[in-house]
Motif scaffolding. Structure first.
Motif, mmCIF file in Angstrom:
data_model
loop_
_atom_site.group_PDB
_atom_site.id
_atom_site.type_symbol
_atom_site.label_atom_id
_atom_site.label_comp_id
_atom_site.label_asym_id
_atom_site.label_seq_id
_atom_site.Cartn_x
_atom_site.Cartn_y
_atom_site.Cartn_z
ATOM 1 N N GLY A 106 0.790 -1.224 0.000
ATOM 2 C CA GLY A 106 0.000 0.000 0.000
ATOM 3 C C GLY A 106 0.823 1.276 0.000
ATOM 4 O O GLY A 106 0.293 2.366 0.237
ATOM 5 N N GLY A 107 2.122 1.168 -0.289
ATOM 6 C CA GLY A 107 2.978 2.353 -0.259
ATOM 7 C C GLY A 107 3.235 2.865 1.144
ATOM 8 O O GLY A 107 3.752 3.972 1.321
ATOM 9 N N SER A 108 2.889 2.053 2.157
ATOM 10 C CA SER A 108 3.057 2.481 3.547
ATOM 11 C C SER A 108 4.522 2.728 3.864
ATOM 12 O O SER A 108 5.404 2.021 3.384
ATOM 13 C CB SER A 108 2.471 1.434 4.499
ATOM 14 O OG SER A 108 3.072 0.174 4.297
ATOM 15 N N LEU A 109 4.769 3.737 4.684
ATOM 16 C CA LEU A 109 6.135 4.159 4.960
ATOM 17 C C LEU A 109 6.784 3.311 6.042
ATOM 18 O O LEU A 109 6.274 3.183 7.143
ATOM 19 C CB LEU A 109 6.163 5.624 5.399
ATOM 20 C CG LEU A 109 7.588 6.170 5.530
ATOM 21 C CD1 LEU A 109 7.907 7.130 4.400
ATOM 22 C CD2 LEU A 109 7.783 6.857 6.870
ATOM 23 N N SER A 110 7.945 2.758 5.690
ATOM 24 C CA SER A 110 8.750 1.984 6.635
ATOM 25 C C SER A 110 9.997 2.774 6.988
ATOM 26 O O SER A 110 10.287 3.820 6.401
ATOM 27 C CB SER A 110 9.150 0.651 6.014
ATOM 28 O OG SER A 110 10.053 0.878 4.932
ATOM 29 N N GLU A 111 10.751 2.271 7.921
ATOM 30 C CA GLU A 111 12.024 2.894 8.276
ATOM 31 C C GLU A 111 12.951 2.944 7.063
ATOM 32 O O GLU A 111 13.642 3.948 6.825
ATOM 33 C CB GLU A 111 12.680 2.100 9.412
ATOM 34 C CG GLU A 111 14.007 2.669 9.890
ATOM 35 C CD GLU A 111 14.663 1.783 10.942
ATOM 36 O OE1 GLU A 111 15.523 2.295 11.677
ATOM 37 O OE2 GLU A 111 14.311 0.588 11.021
ATOM 38 N N THR A 112 12.959 1.871 6.272
ATOM 39 C CA THR A 112 13.821 1.808 5.091
ATOM 40 C C THR A 112 13.386 2.800 4.028
ATOM 41 O O THR A 112 14.223 3.460 3.397
ATOM 42 C CB THR A 112 13.816 0.383 4.504
ATOM 43 O OG1 THR A 112 14.250 -0.538 5.504
ATOM 44 C CG2 THR A 112 14.729 0.290 3.295
ATOM 45 N N ALA A 140 1.844 5.564 7.626
ATOM 46 C CA ALA A 140 2.903 4.844 8.331
ATOM 47 C C ALA A 140 2.619 3.342 8.332
ATOM 48 O O ALA A 140 1.476 2.916 8.474
ATOM 49 C CB ALA A 140 3.021 5.354 9.759
ATOM 50 N N ARG A 141 3.677 2.538 8.194
ATOM 51 C CA ARG A 141 3.521 1.084 8.227
ATOM 52 C C ARG A 141 3.303 0.660 9.675
ATOM 53 O O ARG A 141 4.211 0.718 10.508
ATOM 54 C CB ARG A 141 4.750 0.403 7.631
ATOM 55 C CG ARG A 141 4.557 -1.084 7.366
ATOM 56 C CD ARG A 141 5.694 -1.642 6.533
ATOM 57 N NE ARG A 141 5.698 -1.075 5.181
ATOM 58 C CZ ARG A 141 6.653 -1.312 4.277
ATOM 59 N NH1 ARG A 141 7.679 -2.108 4.589
ATOM 60 N NH2 ARG A 141 6.591 -0.773 3.082
ATOM 61 N N ILE A 142 2.092 0.251 9.965
ATOM 62 C CA ILE A 142 1.684 -0.054 11.344
ATOM 63 C C ILE A 142 2.589 -1.108 11.971
ATOM 64 O O ILE A 142 2.920 -1.040 13.166
ATOM 65 C CB ILE A 142 0.214 -0.518 11.377
ATOM 66 C CG1 ILE A 142 -0.705 0.607 10.866
ATOM 67 C CG2 ILE A 142 -0.195 -0.929 12.786
ATOM 68 C CD1 ILE A 142 -2.147 0.184 10.704
ATOM 69 N N LEU A 149 7.236 6.025 12.559
ATOM 70 C CA LEU A 149 7.027 7.404 13.006
ATOM 71 C C LEU A 149 8.343 8.177 12.998
ATOM 72 O O LEU A 149 8.393 9.344 12.598
ATOM 73 C CB LEU A 149 6.413 7.422 14.405
ATOM 74 C CG LEU A 149 5.012 6.812 14.540
ATOM 75 C CD1 LEU A 149 4.557 6.873 15.991
ATOM 76 C CD2 LEU A 149 4.023 7.534 13.636
ATOM 77 N N ALA A 150 9.404 7.517 13.433
ATOM 78 C CA ALA A 150 10.718 8.160 13.412
ATOM 79 C C ALA A 150 11.144 8.476 11.982
ATOM 80 O O ALA A 150 11.764 9.513 11.710
ATOM 81 C CB ALA A 150 11.753 7.265 14.086
#
Length: 526
Positions: A106-112, A140-142, A149-150
């Motif tokens: 889903g294009g969710s944002l990860s740390e990477t 954000a990737r739950i 979040l960082a």
């Protein structure tokens, strides 16, 4: 021969590289891409290829993967991890780009993903090139919790540090919700599409549960809502193709960074062109509206004007054009919308545009026809004092070349905030029918001659007396020649020569050098 190949080339390794690159470029896989296409959307790399000059995209970090092993994420590993990043060119000029890939989780944002985005943002800052973000993410990737979040916070910090250093443009091609909205909000310009894009802090379901309000995605955060009501987005495009074309056009008006000038384009429009229709474009009746766009389109190079915030706070017009090939920011009152008054939204809209132009060395033209600030409890309660002060602050702080033309009315405090001479307007001109005063003749006579008017009983005599005093007031206090006598106006010009006078003024001002007092930063009334 075979020995030579074995020594110098391992075909298996080359095949693995080719296969890995193809896998990374495939995003979430064929099924996910087909599903994405079915919505009428392009993939991340398809969008990048449309945005950049053909064959110029240099992708980096395509082999990075996430490091999460919770909630079964070890089974959902994709090369590149949901964002394509790199550099390329637009009309031969270097830009950095990241495009979120909605086909990967889903294009969710990860740390990477955040690491990859921050990488190109750091490169853009080092090399002094614009940053363009193509957003299409579920947030954000739950599964990664605080790490995600960082990652957002790392991106936001770079948005903040890059502000005023390199241009930042955000394009919303899909969902942009929760914390994800703040990166675009920190950039200089946002483009949304009518088809699938939306932005909001909390979605319709949360709104319903918390406030009881029943609202659709489009009503809450669709492109048209943010273009007309909130002012969050600066541009709206009907399709993704149109959005990308408009971004390329926008880039043509702006410089690479705050140390450079915008590209100088060869001017094919006569710089001495005389437009006789300008002499008749403004009605003699000061209360009769006209469309300021007609003046703008007449005086700029080839009638080419790119309006910013077209559907928001229409009582002021902002946008980019060129004079003799030089990129110019235009701010103009719009008499055909709310009579061109300044209200909270218009003041804020214009102030931010002025600050962008000043940050990136773009000269500013101000066209004035303003009767004042909008009055009433609604505006006062909304903070019109602070919002008006923002516009004043922006103009007063700006050090780029500034040319101001008073087309018709310029009254009271609104006269001051619209780039007057005392706010360091470099060249201030007025058309011969301009009125520069504390207030209009009717209001002024009503105050100054109140007792005399009240003493006259005959209606016809009273009307004649008021007309006489209004004419006197206009001649003595509202005429452009009065302002010119005091040096507040540099010249009264014939309207049809406006284009050539603007060009000559800006050409003269190209060697302008002005710096503000040394400080950490200003404290603009926010």
């Amino acid at each position: 021969m075979s020995l030579w190949i074995n020594v110098f080339m391992d075909q298996a390794k080359l095949d693995k590289l080719i296969e890995s690159r193809a896998k990374a470029q495939a995003g979430g896989g064929e099924a996910a891409v087909e599903k994405h296409h079915a919505k009428g959307s392009y993939t991340a790399r398809e969008r990048i290829n449309m945005l950049l000059d053909e064959g110029s995209f240099e992708e980096i970090n395509m082999f990075l993967t996430h490091r999460c092993h919770d909630f079964g994420m070890e089974k959902k590993v994709f090369l590149g991890d949901g964002v394509a990043v790199g550099s390329g060119t637009i009309d031969g000029r270097l830009v950095f780009v990241f495009a979120q890939d909605a086909t990967v989780i889903g294009g969710s944002l990860s740390e990477t993903m955040a690491q990859k985005i921050c990488n190109v943002m750091d490169q853009a800052m080092k090399l002094g090139a614009p940053i363009i973000g193509l957003n299409d993410s579920g947030g954000a990737r739950i599964q990664e919790g605080a790490c995600a979040l960082a990652g957002y916070a790392e991106i936001f910090e770079r948005n903040i540090l890059a502000s005023g250093v390199v241009p930042q443009i955000s394009v919303i091609f899909g969902p942009c919700a929760g914390g994800a909205v703040y990166s675009p909000a920190l950039t200089d310009f946002i483009m949304m599409t009518e088809q699938n894009s939306y932005m909001f802090i909390t979605g319709p379901k949360v709104v319903k549960s918390v406030t009881g309000e029943d609202v659709t995605v489009e009503q809450l955060g669709g492109a048209k809502i943010h273009a007309s009501k909130s002012g969050v987005t600066h541009f709206v495009a009907a399709t993704e193709e149109e959005a990308i074309a408009e971004v390329r056009r926008l880039v043509s008006f702006i410089p690479q960074n705050n140390m450079e000038e915008a590209p100088l384009v060869e001017c094919t429009d006569d710089i001495t062109r005389v437009d006789d229709k300008l002499n008749d474009i403004v009605p003699n009746d000061p209360n009769k509206p006209y469309d300021m766009h007609e003046i703008i389109n007449t005086i700029v190079d080839n009638g080419d004007f790119m309006e910013v915030h077209k559907d928001y706070a229409k009582n002021v017009i902002c946008g980019f054009a060129r004079f003799n090939g030089r990129s110019t920011g235009i701010i103009a009152n719009q008499p055909s919308w709310l009579a061109g008054v300044l209200d909270c939204d218009a003041s804020r809209k214009a102030a931010r545009f002025v600050r962008f132009c000043d940050a990136f060395n773009i000269q500013i033209l101000t066209l004035v026809d303003v009767p004042g600030f909008l009055c009433g409890t609604g505006q006062e309660y909304a903070g019109i004092i602070d919002h008006g002060a923002k516009l004043m602050f922006a103009y007063g702080e700006a050090t780029v070349p500034k040319v101001t033309i008073t087309v018709r009315k310029s009254y009271g405090g609104s006269h001051i905030v619209m780039s007057c001479k005392q706010l360091r307007g470099d060249m201030c001109y007025a058309w011969p029918n301009a009125e520069i005063a504390v207030m209009g003749a009717s209001g002024a006579v009503g105050v100054l001659q109140a007792k005399a008017i009240k003493a006259i009983e005959d209606p016809a005599e009273k009307k004649a007396f008021i007309a006489e005093k209004e004419a006197e007031y206009k001649d003595l206090f509202a005429s452009p020649y009065q302002a010119a006598n005091r040096g507040y106006i540099d010249d009264v010009i014939e309207p049809r020569y406006t284009r050539s006078r603007i060009i000559r003024a800006f050409e003269m001002l190209q060697t302008k050098r002005l710096t503000n007092p040394l400080k950490k930063h200003s404290n603009i009334p926010l």
